[in-house]
Write an enzyme that holds these catalytic residues in place. Sequence first.
Site, PDB file in Angstrom:
ATOM      1  CG  ASP A 103      -1.651   1.107   1.378  1.00 22.99           C
ATOM      2  OD1 ASP A 103      -2.892   0.955   0.470  1.00 22.99           O
ATOM      3  OD2 ASP A 103      -1.629   1.938   1.958  1.00 22.99           O
ATOM      4  CD  GLU A 127      -2.507   2.394  -3.257  1.00 26.46           C
ATOM      5  OE1 GLU A 127      -3.683   2.839  -3.374  1.00 26.46           O
ATOM      6  OE2 GLU A 127      -2.037   2.419  -2.453  1.00 26.46           O
ATOM      7  CG  ASP A 194      -7.874   2.727  -2.591  1.00 26.31           C
ATOM      8  OD1 ASP A 194      -8.171   2.612  -1.629  1.00 26.31           O
ATOM      9  OD2 ASP A 194      -6.590   2.310  -2.890  1.00 26.31           O
ATOM     10  NE  ARG A 241     -12.497   0.498   0.946  1.00 26.15           N
ATOM     11  CZ  ARG A 241     -11.465   1.187   1.703  1.00 26.15           C
ATOM     12  NH1 ARG A 241     -11.412   0.994   2.930  1.00 26.15           N
ATOM     13  NH2 ARG A 241     -10.736   1.987   0.945  1.00 26.15           N
TER      14      ARG A 241
END
Length: 374
Positions: A103, A127, A194, A241
């Site tokens: 991340d 990422e 995201d 999510r």
Amino acid sequence: MFDVVANHFAWTGNHDTVDYSTFNPLNKKADFHPYCPLTNDDYNTNETAVEVCWLGDSAVELVDVNTESQSVITEMYNWISSLVSNYSDPKPITMIVDGLRIDTVRNVRQTFWTGFNEAAGVYCVGEIFDGDPSFTCPYQNYLDGVLNYPLWYPLTRAFQSTSGSISDLVNEVNTIKSTCKDSTLLGTFLENQDNPRFPSLTNDISLAKNAIAFTILADGIPIIYQGQEQHYSDGATPNNREALWLSDYNASAPLYGLIGAVNQARNHAIFKDDTYLTYMAYPIYSDSSTIAMRKGFDGNQIVGVFSNKGAAGASYTLTLGNTGITAGEIVMEMITCAKVTVDGSGNVAVPMAQGLPRIYYPAAQLVGSGICSL
């Protein structure tokens, strides 16, 4: 694959209430950067701020790790090495980690990642939330791969409507191959936690099928976000999510079947010849609504035909050349299990209808596999 973060620790509360002693294994204030709030403008004007300032807000601060400190570097490298090691023996653990998704890679100085990747000892994909290949691709000098945001943007635009730009997608595929160190090590995706889910942009199931099939057959490691196979359609975070059990794990969902069929084709091509993975896919045909891609050496190539005409698209035959498939050879359409014989000029007559993707593979390579009853 594990999802890990080295950029920050989370603190529930405002920055001036952080109790560093509660963190583990880094538990001193000096192990973290002094507080400065990261702004959206910083991403365009101040890369130093991107790397040292804090994400989060007054409700949940993301306390930024001081990755310039040698003691912190040693601790982080030891931590990731131990984490991977702990999940490297299948006994008694039934799960082995063979890769890491990292991340907020952009929020840490680039040179930190070289040692981190080496300490992990497994494939690492980072990422970097940026669609410019000239910015994102150089991170492959420090990590094995990066999430393919440069492809995600034009891929989404191409298939989110029947007027999407196929030419932009063609151009970006070629740009990524020439700019990135190795496009076959990128993480290719259509959805993640995201961004708004693809069906929140269009409810056309045919467009979704094309975008997903393209993702699976593109260069790199395809990533399917949970719920994508159920055509979940919520928008931005946190609505994107959703819990997977809300779908009752429907194995009869149209996209569930499509993903299974296309992934089976990919897996079989790899099984027959693993150089399929390192062969760089390229466009062999395009028009205003269609892109055809080839991946794999002669005799083991997959040819994918992808359309943004949508579910209302008319029926027509696309005469497709430049496939590398021998005249007179029989190819299998891997989603419908329909056979097509290549004509004397080496062209494949592709029956297009309802804007659906077509995936072709040499039928002779399927004999004995059970796929499409062969």
